[in-house]
Design an enzyme around this catalytic site. Structure first.
Site, mmCIF file in Angstrom:
data_model
loop_
_atom_site.group_PDB
_atom_site.id
_atom_site.type_symbol
_atom_site.label_atom_id
_atom_site.label_comp_id
_atom_site.label_asym_id
_atom_site.label_seq_id
_atom_site.Cartn_x
_atom_site.Cartn_y
_atom_site.Cartn_z
ATOM 1 N N LEU A 25 48.473 51.171 42.415
ATOM 2 C CA LEU A 25 49.261 51.931 43.396
ATOM 3 C C LEU A 25 50.691 51.432 43.457
ATOM 4 O O LEU A 25 50.981 50.286 43.142
ATOM 5 C CB LEU A 25 48.616 51.862 44.786
ATOM 6 N N ARG A 26 51.584 52.350 43.848
ATOM 7 C CA ARG A 26 52.994 51.982 44.037
ATOM 8 C C ARG A 26 53.284 51.953 45.524
ATOM 9 O O ARG A 26 52.927 52.904 46.236
ATOM 10 C CB ARG A 26 53.920 53.031 43.404
ATOM 11 N N GLU A 27 53.917 50.897 45.981
ATOM 12 C CA GLU A 27 54.333 50.875 47.380
ATOM 13 C C GLU A 27 55.263 52.059 47.619
ATOM 14 O O GLU A 27 56.041 52.433 46.756
ATOM 15 C CB GLU A 27 55.058 49.564 47.699
ATOM 16 N N ASN A 64 51.968 46.882 33.404
ATOM 17 C CA ASN A 64 53.158 46.482 34.163
ATOM 18 C C ASN A 64 54.261 45.961 33.247
ATOM 19 O O ASN A 64 55.440 46.240 33.467
ATOM 20 C CB ASN A 64 52.795 45.427 35.218
ATOM 21 N N PHE A 115 60.611 55.968 34.839
ATOM 22 C CA PHE A 115 61.044 54.576 34.621
ATOM 23 C C PHE A 115 62.176 54.501 33.595
ATOM 24 O O PHE A 115 62.258 53.572 32.816
ATOM 25 C CB PHE A 115 59.856 53.689 34.185
ATOM 26 N N HIS A 163 65.479 55.251 34.637
ATOM 27 C CA HIS A 163 66.715 55.359 35.421
ATOM 28 C C HIS A 163 67.405 54.006 35.452
ATOM 29 O O HIS A 163 66.814 53.014 35.889
ATOM 30 C CB HIS A 163 66.413 55.819 36.850
ATOM 31 N N ALA A 164 68.639 53.987 35.001
ATOM 32 C CA ALA A 164 69.383 52.720 35.007
ATOM 33 C C ALA A 164 69.665 52.299 36.446
ATOM 34 O O ALA A 164 69.850 53.135 37.322
ATOM 35 C CB ALA A 164 70.685 52.889 34.234
ATOM 36 N N GLY A 211 62.627 44.707 40.458
ATOM 37 C CA GLY A 211 62.259 43.635 41.386
ATOM 38 C C GLY A 211 60.901 43.985 41.962
ATOM 39 O O GLY A 211 60.112 44.688 41.314
ATOM 40 N N CYS A 220 55.479 42.990 42.113
ATOM 41 C CA CYS A 220 54.615 42.978 40.919
ATOM 42 C C CYS A 220 55.336 42.661 39.614
ATOM 43 O O CYS A 220 54.979 41.695 38.936
ATOM 44 C CB CYS A 220 53.888 44.314 40.797
HETATM 45 N N1 NAD Z 1 51.904 45.250 46.296
HETATM 46 C C1 NAD Z 1 51.690 46.087 45.278
HETATM 47 O O1 NAD Z 1 52.357 47.095 45.116
HETATM 48 C C2 NAD Z 1 50.567 45.796 44.301
HETATM 49 C C3 NAD Z 1 50.170 46.805 43.395
HETATM 50 C C4 NAD Z 1 49.127 46.542 42.509
HETATM 51 C C5 NAD Z 1 48.512 45.292 42.518
HETATM 52 N N2 NAD Z 1 48.932 44.325 43.385
HETATM 53 C C6 NAD Z 1 48.225 43.041 43.385
HETATM 54 O O2 NAD Z 1 47.342 42.996 44.500
HETATM 55 C C7 NAD Z 1 47.257 41.669 45.016
HETATM 56 C C8 NAD Z 1 47.616 41.654 46.484
HETATM 57 O O3 NAD Z 1 48.975 42.041 46.616
HETATM 58 P P1 NAD Z 1 49.607 42.406 48.026
HETATM 59 O O4 NAD Z 1 50.978 42.895 47.753
HETATM 60 O O5 NAD Z 1 48.658 43.284 48.779
HETATM 61 O O6 NAD Z 1 49.644 40.951 48.714
HETATM 62 P P2 NAD Z 1 49.965 40.567 50.226
HETATM 63 O O7 NAD Z 1 50.593 39.239 50.176
HETATM 64 O O8 NAD Z 1 50.670 41.713 50.891
HETATM 65 O O9 NAD Z 1 48.528 40.457 50.926
HETATM 66 C C9 NAD Z 1 47.595 39.442 50.684
HETATM 67 C C10 NAD Z 1 46.796 39.220 51.964
HETATM 68 O O10 NAD Z 1 45.664 38.396 51.689
HETATM 69 C C11 NAD Z 1 45.439 37.553 52.804
HETATM 70 N N3 NAD Z 1 44.568 36.449 52.374
HETATM 71 C C12 NAD Z 1 44.838 35.456 51.492
HETATM 72 N N4 NAD Z 1 43.760 34.656 51.347
HETATM 73 C C13 NAD Z 1 42.772 35.168 52.121
HETATM 74 C C14 NAD Z 1 41.417 34.784 52.377
HETATM 75 N N5 NAD Z 1 40.840 33.728 51.791
HETATM 76 N N6 NAD Z 1 40.713 35.513 53.265
HETATM 77 C C15 NAD Z 1 41.265 36.576 53.869
HETATM 78 N N7 NAD Z 1 42.541 36.992 53.651
HETATM 79 C C16 NAD Z 1 43.280 36.287 52.792
HETATM 80 C C17 NAD Z 1 46.835 37.174 53.245
HETATM 81 O O11 NAD Z 1 46.863 36.717 54.577
HETATM 82 C C18 NAD Z 1 47.586 38.507 53.066
HETATM 83 O O12 NAD Z 1 47.547 39.290 54.240
HETATM 84 C C19 NAD Z 1 48.172 40.825 44.126
HETATM 85 O O13 NAD Z 1 47.419 40.229 43.111
HETATM 86 C C20 NAD Z 1 49.121 41.838 43.546
HETATM 87 O O14 NAD Z 1 49.649 41.446 42.303
HETATM 88 C C21 NAD Z 1 49.930 44.561 44.285
#
Ligand code: NAD
Length: 441
Positions: free
Chosen positions: A153-155, A211, A252, A254-255, A260, A263
């Site tokens: 997913l994309r934020e 990615n 993807f 676009h200059a 950042g 991910c």
């Molecule tokens: N953010 C994105 O767009 C995105 C997209 C695809 C994949 N990912 C991957 O997904 C994963 C999570 O990313 P995110 O952006 O959601 O991270 P985040 O930092 O927003 O959230 C992680 C959460 O896990 C909680 N946590 C940590 N240890 C814990 C435990 N033992 N028990 C309960 N809760 C716990 C933290 O308090 C935090 O709220 C990463 O590996 C990231 O690379 C992120």
């Protein structure tokens, strides 16, 4: 299906909410008690368009709950998802698996019957086997399988991406685990979104390879933008001409000020590290990391040039500091490289961002925050567009120019055609990979 979602951040919360919307019974767990309290009050701790509504309707339907008690959530679950963070480990660029392995141990101790332990976090190849070992070590009698289910997913568009994905990737090793995962994703399968079943290692690789490829595509066009500036070409035209080729595609391409976010920076670094460890260096990815760093730093030079060689004493208005629009996420945003350099150079920096202030205040010391771009433009010496929020795409440029002491613009997202900027009364303009005006050098 009964699902426990461990980690309620950008990925865990969206996944948990969407699974409950599929009709599953979901318990979201986080070790941060403030997050759980907010969620129980019906508040969403992050900014993600549409998430509040989907969350509210599933809480109301009784399918979605929040707790800090991992053991209670895991008890009786068919699947336990690990969605905790995997940030860059200090010093070596490797993915920090501390949170994943801690969660695996806790899950192991809490398992009461057969469950699939699913890793949704982005993790290096081999991690799912380590997760299995940690669960087994914590609870030798536990009946479980592991599955790898990376998230794409994309934020900013997370709900739609989760509900209508290009594909779902599932790495499994047993028919039993496959059947559980198939049940969880059945609503998507029925709507004919492809589900790719594979082995654990391939699933783990798919996420990093995807990615790194996207980061490469962005970096490639940013490098072409540098060359366009030298040869007098316009990167907008080049991107369009390239992107219409079906083999290349226009996404993807676009200059801008460099990639950042939460991910790409950490995942490219982790992939480079994995390659080194396995004596199969990912030279392209390593180069992408280095070029992206140069791209971000080049933006500082652009703003300095725009200001006549020095930003010292200049008032600079920065529009947008989150790493992209429609999120409040500041992780590894280009603004974190560019804004401190301007502040360090003696500029008085004003920042407007629709959602960035809560996170950004601590990360960008020495800036002044404002809400209204027009009021903030009053007396400014330069305007820098860093993140292309919709609010900044349709500015009344004439009004902005009138309010500024020196109407100069660095459009680092190439939003505005240079001729429109000139007509609006700006005297100097720089963009990325296309001609500007009024700037020497
Ligand atoms: N953010 C994105 O767009 C995105 C997209 C695809 C994949 N990912 C991957 O997904 C994963 C999570 O990313 P995110 O952006 O959601 O991270 P985040 O930092 O927003 O959230 C992680 C959460 O896990 C909680 N946590 C940590 N240890 C814990 C435990 N033992 N028990 C309960 N809760 C716990 C933290 O308090 C935090 O709220 C990463 O590996 C990231 O690379 C992120």
């Amino acid at each position: 299906m009964k699902i426990a979602m461990i980690g309620t951040g950008y990925v865990g919360l969206v996944s948990g909410v969407c699974f409950s919307d599929f009709g599953h019974e979901v318990v979201c767990v986080d070790k941060d008690p403030r997050k759980i309290e907010m969620l129980r009050r019906g508040e969403v701790p992050i900014y993600e368009p549409g998430l509040d509504m989907v969350m509210a309707r599933n809480v109301a339907a009784g399918r979605l709950t929040f707790t800090g008690d991992l053991a209670a959530a895991v008890d009786g679950a068919d699947a336990v998802f690990i969605a905790v963070g995997t940030p860059t480990r200090r010093g070596d660029g490797h993915a920090d698996l501390t949170y994943v392995m801690a969660a695996a141990g806790e899950i192991g101790r809490a398992l009461t019957g057969y469950a699939v332990v699913v890793t949704k976090s982005t993790v290096p190849v081999g991690t799912n086997r380590q997760v299995a070992a940690a669960v087994r070590a914590a609870n030798p009698a536990a009946e479980f399988d592991v599955a790898s289910n990376p998230e794409f997913l994309r934020e900013g568009a997370a709900i739609d991406d989760f509900m209508r994905p290009d594909r779902v990737v599932v790495g499994v090793e047993s028919e039993r685990a496959k059947a559980v995962m198939a049940d969880i994703y059945r609503p998507l399968f029925l709507r004919e979104f492809p589900v790719v079943y594979t082995d654990l290692e391939s699933a783990e690789m798919i996420k990093y390879a995807a990615n790194a490829f996207l980061a490469t595509k962005i970096t490639f066009i940013n490098e072409m933008a540098m060359l366009c500036e030298k040869v007098g070409a316009d990167i907008k035209a080049v991107s369009r001409g390239m992107g219409l080729d079906g083999r290349i595609g226009n996404k993807f391409l676009h200059a801008g000020p460099g990639y950042g976010g939460s991910c790409f920076p950490k995942d490219t670094q982790a992939l480079a590290r994995i390659g080194q460890e396995h004596a199969a260096p990912c030279a392209i990815t390593e180069t992408v990391i280095a070029v992206n760093d140069r791209v971000k730093r080049r933006m500082i030079d652009k703003v300095v040039d725009l200001c006549g060689g020095s930003v010292n004493g200049k008032t600079i208005l920065v529009l947008g500091v989150t790493f992209k629009p429609n999120t409040d996420d500041m992780r590894d945003a280009p603004s974190l490289t560019i804004v401190p350099a301007l502040v360090g150079g003696g500029a008085k920096v004003r920042v407007v961002d629709p959602q960035g202030r809560r996170e950004g205040e601590a990360l960008l010391p020495g800036v002044t925050w404002a809400d209204d771009p027009y009021a903030a433009a009053e007396g400014a010496d330069a305007l820098v567009i860093l993140t292309e929020w919709n609010e900044f795409r349709g500015l009344d440029l004439g009004q902005m120019a009138q309010r500024m002491a020196h109407p100069r613009m660095a459009d680092l997202r190439n939003i505005y055609p240079p001729e429109d900027v000139r007509e609006a009364g700006f005297v100097a303009h720089v963009a990325v990979g296309r001609p500007g005006f009024g700037v020497e050098g």
